[in-house]
Structures are given as structure tokens and as C-alpha cells.
Motif scaffolding. Structure first.
Motif, PDB file in Angstrom:
ATOM      1  N   ALA A  18       0.828  -1.205   0.000  1.00  0.00           N
ATOM      2  CA  ALA A  18       0.000   0.000   0.000  1.00  0.00           C
ATOM      3  C   ALA A  18       0.867   1.260   0.000  1.00  0.00           C
ATOM      4  CB  ALA A  18      -0.941  -0.007   1.210  1.00  0.00           C
ATOM      5  N   LYS A  19       1.923   1.254   0.809  1.00  0.00           N
ATOM      6  CA  LYS A  19       2.837   2.396   0.832  1.00  0.00           C
ATOM      7  C   LYS A  19       3.536   2.555  -0.519  1.00  0.00           C
ATOM      8  CE  LYS A  19       3.960   2.592   5.772  1.00  0.00           C
ATOM      9  NZ  LYS A  19       5.059   2.631   6.764  1.00  0.00           N
ATOM     10  N   PHE A  20       3.935   1.444  -1.111  1.00  0.00           N
ATOM     11  CA  PHE A  20       4.584   1.470  -2.416  1.00  0.00           C
ATOM     12  C   PHE A  20       3.650   2.052  -3.471  1.00  0.00           C
ATOM     13  CE2 PHE A  20       5.409  -1.152  -6.347  1.00  0.00           C
ATOM     14  CZ  PHE A  20       6.551  -0.476  -6.747  1.00  0.00           C
ATOM     15  N   MET A  21       2.380   1.624  -3.464  1.00  0.00           N
ATOM     16  CA  MET A  21       1.418   2.129  -4.446  1.00  0.00           C
ATOM     17  C   MET A  21       1.125   3.605  -4.221  1.00  0.00           C
ATOM     18  SD  MET A  21       0.850  -0.077  -6.706  1.00  0.00           S
ATOM     19  CE  MET A  21      -0.179   1.132  -7.532  1.00  0.00           C
ATOM     20  N   HIS A  22       1.107   4.039  -2.972  1.00  0.00           N
ATOM     21  CA  HIS A  22       0.910   5.454  -2.669  1.00  0.00           C
ATOM     22  C   HIS A  22       1.986   6.288  -3.359  1.00  0.00           C
ATOM     23  CE1 HIS A  22       0.973   9.168  -0.247  1.00  0.00           C
ATOM     24  NE2 HIS A  22      -0.290   8.896   0.062  1.00  0.00           N
ATOM     25  N   GLN A  23       3.217   5.828  -3.296  1.00  0.00           N
ATOM     26  CA  GLN A  23       4.322   6.532  -3.945  1.00  0.00           C
ATOM     27  C   GLN A  23       4.245   6.423  -5.464  1.00  0.00           C
ATOM     28  OE1 GLN A  23       7.553   4.473  -2.041  1.00  0.00           O
ATOM     29  NE2 GLN A  23       7.635   5.884  -0.303  1.00  0.00           N
ATOM     30  N   GLU A  24       3.940   5.229  -5.970  1.00  0.00           N
ATOM     31  CA  GLU A  24       3.879   5.009  -7.411  1.00  0.00           C
ATOM     32  C   GLU A  24       2.770   5.836  -8.071  1.00  0.00           C
ATOM     33  OE1 GLU A  24       5.911   2.642  -9.501  1.00  0.00           O
ATOM     34  OE2 GLU A  24       7.061   3.400  -7.788  1.00  0.00           O
ATOM     35  N   LEU A  25       1.675   6.043  -7.365  1.00  0.00           N
ATOM     36  CA  LEU A  25       0.564   6.815  -7.908  1.00  0.00           C
ATOM     37  C   LEU A  25       0.727   8.315  -7.682  1.00  0.00           C
ATOM     38  CD1 LEU A  25      -2.448   4.536  -6.862  1.00  0.00           C
ATOM     39  CD2 LEU A  25      -1.257   4.614  -9.059  1.00  0.00           C
ATOM     40  N   GLY A  26       1.777   8.704  -6.942  1.00  0.00           N
ATOM     41  CA  GLY A  26       2.018  10.122  -6.689  1.00  0.00           C
ATOM     42  C   GLY A  26       0.934  10.776  -5.855  1.00  0.00           C
ATOM     43  N   LEU A  27       0.404  10.034  -4.889  1.00  0.00           N
ATOM     44  CA  LEU A  27      -0.680  10.567  -4.063  1.00  0.00           C
ATOM     45  C   LEU A  27      -0.127  11.503  -2.994  1.00  0.00           C
ATOM     46  CD1 LEU A  27      -2.770   7.297  -3.615  1.00  0.00           C
ATOM     47  CD2 LEU A  27      -3.181   9.168  -5.218  1.00  0.00           C
TER      48      LEU A  27
END
Length: 313
Positions: free
Chosen positions: A71-80
């Protein structure tokens, strides 16, 4: 008792290609409230459409810590916006599963084995239904034992098969065996293998995944507390599995594929191999190497999500 084949293949496929999520339980319509007990959520206690209505991607994996990291990785990947440390466990009121939401991505732990993921999937599918979600794609990302593959290879599942190499899941209901197809979305698998080819240092294949009932005897391991077979018998079984197209072994894929298919969810299983089972049974690879291996399915699924959202070309 002879098994019962549930639904013909044509009707299942016709339902499957529709974007809506279909729970297959007429009793739900007459319930005043649906308590998703193992998630600590409910239709009366929570505004599920507001919380989850924009969900487009669901990623599930065994470990709670791994799914929090994802979830933390996706937060960064999506630029949230915001700090990743502020991502909270939506299911913190229970110790059964963990759930995190970042943008349109839901990240959930499912524990180990068919019973644990089955319970989670029942409540997850109802959650998506009550939330009014549509066009949802779901992934199981995790680890596995390779069959004739080098450690670190990512396997995108073609067919999820049982210990007899059959593409089916046998569900016992009221003393009867219900046979459900474990066919996964072929177009989704092809899209994933295409993206994997565009990524450096990501060895990836499409193959059958064998789902077993346990980690030791069911997978032909020689190092459990119980073992009633020889090294030669183990290797013979693995050779039969390889000849049947099996390229990795884990403990959740059949019920995952069957339930997602029944409820019209496009689904894929993406697991990395931690060892080649022809070479041994125990996982002795250095921890830091295993961590990097475990990130490989996450990176591939993240790339898929970013492409679907138009964040990368």
C-alpha cells in the motif's frame, strides 16, 4: 459421491465478461444488515459506497506486513499526496485481516491457505457489491515454490490446478461436492506478460499453478514432521507436475480463481518463486534477496495499474 458440475462453461463465461460484480446469494437481498465480521465492517455501521465505491484494483497477499508495504509502495507510485505513515489499517478492529486503501487500490492480507483466503474473499466480494463497485480487477500477489524454474522467477498463472493437476476447485456444500472452474482471465495474463517484458531484470513466465492443502506433505516436501515417501517418489511427482504444465506451487490459487470467476471479477495470480523444488525443500536464500524477490510481483502489478490509469505509456 459423484461431484456436481456447477453451471455450464458457456453461461459462466457469458456472466464473467460483464463488468458488474455479482454475488451469487439470493438471501442477501432479504438481510436488513450485512456484517462483514472478519473485516470489522458492516452495511449499517459504515458508509461502504463512500469508503470503497471508487475501487478499481484489489491486490491480496498472505502477509499483513507485506500488504501494508505494498500500500505504501502504491501510494508513492501513484504520486498521491500525504505521508505514507498516515495510511491506516481499515480492519484494525480485528486481528484476522489487514486492509489498506490508496486511491483506487485496495490492498488486503488473506492469511495462509484456502480456508483463510476463502473467508476473506466472501467478505471482500460482498464489500465490493455493497459499495457499488464495477470494472474491478483483482490480483493475488505472493510467493511460491518453483517447479523447474530459477528462484526469483515471476509466474503469471495460466490455470490454477489441484494436486491431481485438474483445473478445478472442489467445494463441499451440505455434504455434496461442488466442482467449480478455476479458469482465469487469459487476456489479463497476456497483458501482464507483455508489461513484464518491458521491465528490466524481471524474469517472468506464464504457467499453471498448483494449489495444495498444506506446505509440507501436500507439496511433497521431505522436511516436515511427517513424511511417508522417498526422494525418488517426490521427484517423480514433481516431474509429472512439470509435464502437466505446472511451474509453481502455492496454497490459495484454486479457490481464488473459482470465486472470482463465479462473481465476474477479472483476476490474475502473480507469484514469485523462492526456490526450485527440484533442487530442495528448504528456503535458505539470504533475507535481503528474498525481500527483493517478493517485490517483483508488486512491481509488475504496479506497472499494470499505472498503465491502466494512464500514468505511464
Amino acid at each position: 459421491m459423484a461431484p456436481i458440475l456447477l453451471n455450464c462453461m458457456e453461461n459462466e463465461h457469458d456472466d464473467y465478461i460483464k463488468p458488474q460484480i455479482h454475488v451469487k446469494n439470493p438471501h442477501l437481498d432479504s438481510m436488513e444488515e450485512d456484517i462483514l465480521y472478519h473485516f470489522n465492517l458492516g452495511t449499517k455501521t459504515h458508509n461502504l459506497p463512500e469508503m470503497f465505491g471508487d475501487t478499481k484494483f484489489v491486490c491480496v497477499g498472505g502477509s499483513a506486513n507485506r500488504m501494508r508495504s505494498f500500500a505504501k509502495f502504491m501510494h508513492q507510485e501513484l504520486g498521491l499526496p500525504g505521508n505514507t505513515d498516515e495510511i491506516v489499517d481499515i480492519c484494525e478492529g480485528t486481528d484476522r485481516y489487514s486492509m489498506y486503501k490508496v486511491g483506487p487500490v485496495l490492498s488486503i492480507s488473506h492469511g495462509m491457505g484456502v480456508p483463510s483466503i476463502s473467508i476473506m474473499l466472501h467478505e471482500l466480494i460482498k464489500l465490493l457489491h455493497h459499495s457499488g463497485c464495477h470494472d474491478v480487477t483483482i490480483f493475488r500477489i505472493g510467493t511460491s515454490g518453483g517447479v523447474g524454474l530459477a528462484p526469483g522467477t515471476v509466474v503469471i498463472t495460466d490455470k490454477a490446478v489441484d494436486s491431481f493437476f485438474r483445473p478445478q476447485y472442489d467445494q463441499v456444500v451440505l455434504g455434496k461436492v461442488i466442482v467449480r472452474s478455476t479458469e482465469l482471465d487469459a487476456d489479463l495474463a497476456e497483458e501482464l506478460i507483455q508489461y513484464a517484458g518491458e521491465m528490466p531484470d524481471l524474469p517472468t513466465v506464464i504457467g499453471n499453478t498448483m494449489c495444495t492443502h498444506d506446505f509440507y506433505e501436500g507439496q511433497g516436501r521431505l522436511d516436515g514432521a511427517l513424511c511417508s515417501f522417498s526422494t525418488e517418489e517426490k521427484l517423480e511427482y514433481l516431474r509429472k507436475a512439470y509435464d502437466a504444465g505446472v511451474r509453481n506451487i502455492e496454497m490459495e490459487s484454486t479457490v481464488f480463481a473459482a470465486m472470482c470467476r463465479m462473481c465476474n471479477l477479472k483476476a490474475a495470480v502473480v507469484c514469485v518463486t523462492l526456490l526450485n523444488r527440484f533442487d530442495g525443500d528448504q528456503i535458505s536464500t539470504a533475507h535481503e534477496v528474498l525481500v527483493e524477490y517478493q517485490q517483483r510481483p508488486q512491481c509488475l502489478v504496479a506497472q499494470f495499474i499505472k498503465k491502466r490509469l494512464g500514468l505511464v505509456v
